[in-house]
Scaffold this active site. Structure first.
Site, PDB file in Angstrom:
ATOM      1  N   SER A  23       0.824  -1.201   0.000  1.00 31.82           N
ATOM      2  CA  SER A  23       0.000   0.000   0.000  1.00 31.82           C
ATOM      3  C   SER A  23       0.862   1.256   0.000  1.00 31.82           C
ATOM      4  CB  SER A  23      -0.891  -0.027   1.245  1.00 31.82           C
ATOM      5  OG  SER A  23      -1.922   0.929   1.155  1.00 31.82           O
ATOM      6  N   PRO A  24       0.386   2.342  -0.604  1.00 30.82           N
ATOM      7  CA  PRO A  24       1.134   3.595  -0.529  1.00 30.82           C
ATOM      8  C   PRO A  24       1.336   4.039   0.917  1.00 30.82           C
ATOM      9  CG  PRO A  24      -0.625   3.739  -2.157  1.00 30.82           C
ATOM     10  CD  PRO A  24      -0.851   2.475  -1.393  1.00 30.82           C
ATOM     11  N   CYS A  26       3.440   7.136   3.012  1.00 30.84           N
ATOM     12  CA  CYS A  26       4.289   8.319   2.974  1.00 30.84           C
ATOM     13  C   CYS A  26       5.565   8.088   3.776  1.00 30.84           C
ATOM     14  CB  CYS A  26       3.535   9.527   3.521  1.00 30.84           C
ATOM     15  SG  CYS A  26       2.226  10.111   2.426  1.00 30.84           S
ATOM     16  N   TYR A 183      -7.814  14.476   1.269  1.00 31.85           N
ATOM     17  CA  TYR A 183      -7.015  15.256   0.340  1.00 31.85           C
ATOM     18  C   TYR A 183      -7.915  15.819  -0.761  1.00 31.85           C
ATOM     19  CZ  TYR A 183      -3.318  13.173   3.094  1.00 31.85           C
ATOM     20  OH  TYR A 183      -2.514  12.785   4.149  1.00 31.85           O
ATOM     21  N   ARG A 325       1.235  -1.080   7.294  1.00 32.29           N
ATOM     22  CA  ARG A 325       2.090  -1.224   8.475  1.00 32.29           C
ATOM     23  C   ARG A 325       2.686  -2.627   8.594  1.00 32.29           C
ATOM     24  NH1 ARG A 325      -1.813   2.459   9.720  1.00 32.29           N
ATOM     25  NH2 ARG A 325      -1.155   4.351  10.817  1.00 32.29           N
TER      26      ARG A 325
END
Length: 355
Positions: A23-24, A26, A183, A325
């Site tokens: 998963s993306p 950051c 976002y 995670r």
């Protein structure tokens, strides 16, 4: 026969070796938007670890669309070469490289989370103005965004298209449009953050207009042979906000605009939503969107155990699982999961003595 976690998946001309997607996430580790050795190791190790696809963190389509000054970007041609190196490595090790294209909207210009994540004024390395559908800050004490003009809205669609073109030049094979987590595109979708009274606000068809225009602009440069995904927040978890029913309706629209898979997350648009976090707490959204829209989906949210992930695929709740995670804790989770589920792990020759 039902698919399993380790069944291959064909989407357009791209084949994933299994249903596990990184998963993306950051990393807040870039300078001027550029990928570097941290990204090479972070993304490359997950390809070595056996994932079917590896998606970069949210990459900003404009410099002022970054969440923070240290975000990854895809807004300049100089970003292409370092990404190309990483994507080649990912693909050489059996995973499909992809990127999440994003604009942070009213949540832009903040500090890295380990420095508190506070809004950053220009004096501290941030910028102004920040942009949003309406002049409503994310929370008390944050910058008040400037409501975007129609011309600025049109510029956003062009920026996503230009970013997709750079992604293609870098060798990316999955493009994911970020329309979640409060976002910019999510801000347009949700009536909690979009109070406009023009063609981009009010009704469902108007609030979803920018998302459709972004998809169409991206699809105009992103080849038919390559998959286009979208991450959404399936619900705002707040009365009067975006709902799962809205998500099904949006997915049904986007199917006709060339979106192949909906990555179903939730929340992020208002600061005090009550979210019942627990193992697999967002999987039902992927199941509902898949069933009611006929679009492929990805499930996310505290998916940590091999049997849990396999059950999601076998039961038809989603077509892929996206792990975040858990993949930080264990880059080789897919190899361990294959062994736990009775499959032969696809171990690189350099590591076979350890397995």
């Amino acid at each position: 026969m039902a698919a399993t976690l380790f069944s291959p998946l064909q989407i357009r001309d791209v084949a994933l070796r299994n249903r596990i997607v990184v998963s993306p996430m950051c990393e807040y580790s870039s300078t001027d938007g550029a990928a570097n050795d941290w990204h090479m190791v972070h993304l490359g190790s997950r390809a070595v670890g056996g994932a079917g696809a590896v998606i970069t963190e949210a990459a900003a389509v404009t410099a002022d669309g970054r969440i923070s000054p240290v975000d990854l970007g895809i807004y300049a041609d100089d970003h292409i070469a370092p990404l190309a190196r990483i994507f080649r490595f990912v693909e050489e090790h059996g995973a499909v490289p992809g990127m999440q294209l994003a604009h942070a909207g009213r949540k832009a210009s903040t500090d890295a989370p380990w420095r508190g994540g506070r809004p950053l004024p220009p004096a501290d390395g941030g910028w102004t103005p920040i942009h949003a559908p309406s002049a409503i800050p994310f929370r008390d004490g944050w910058q008040v965004p400037r409501a975007m003009s129609i011309a600025e809205i049109h510029d956003i669609a062009r920026a996503f298209a230009a970013a997709a073109s750079r992604l293609l030049d870098a060798g990316g094979r999955i493009a994911e449009i970020h329309a979640a987590h409060g976002y910019l595109l999510h801000e347009f979708l949700s009536p909690l953050s979009n109070h406009r009274d023009d063609d981009y606000g009010g009704s469902f068809i108007n609030r979803t207009r920018l998302v459709r225009e972004v998809v169409d602009a991206v699809r105009a440069v992103w080849p038919e042979r390559l998959p286009l995904w979208m991450r959404i927040s399936a619900t705002d978890w707040t009365d009067g906000g975006w709902t799962i029913e809205d998500s099904v309706a949006l997915a049904s629209q986007l199917k006709d605009h060339g979106v192949d898979l909906i990555d179903c997350s939730s929340g992020g648009n208002v600061p005090h939503a009550t979210i019942p976090v627990g193992p697999g707490y967002q999987v039902s959204f992927a199941e509902r969107v898949r069933r009611d829209s006929g679009v492929m989906t990805g499930a996310v949210g505290l998916i940590t155990e091999p049997a849990q992930a396999d059950a999601i695929i076998q039961s038809g709740q989603a077509d892929v699982v996206l792990l975040a995670r858990q993949m930080l804790r264990d880059p080789y989770w897919p190899l361990h999961a294959a062994k736990a589920l009775g499959h032969t792990p696809d171990v690189p020759v350099q590591y076979q003595r350890a397995f």
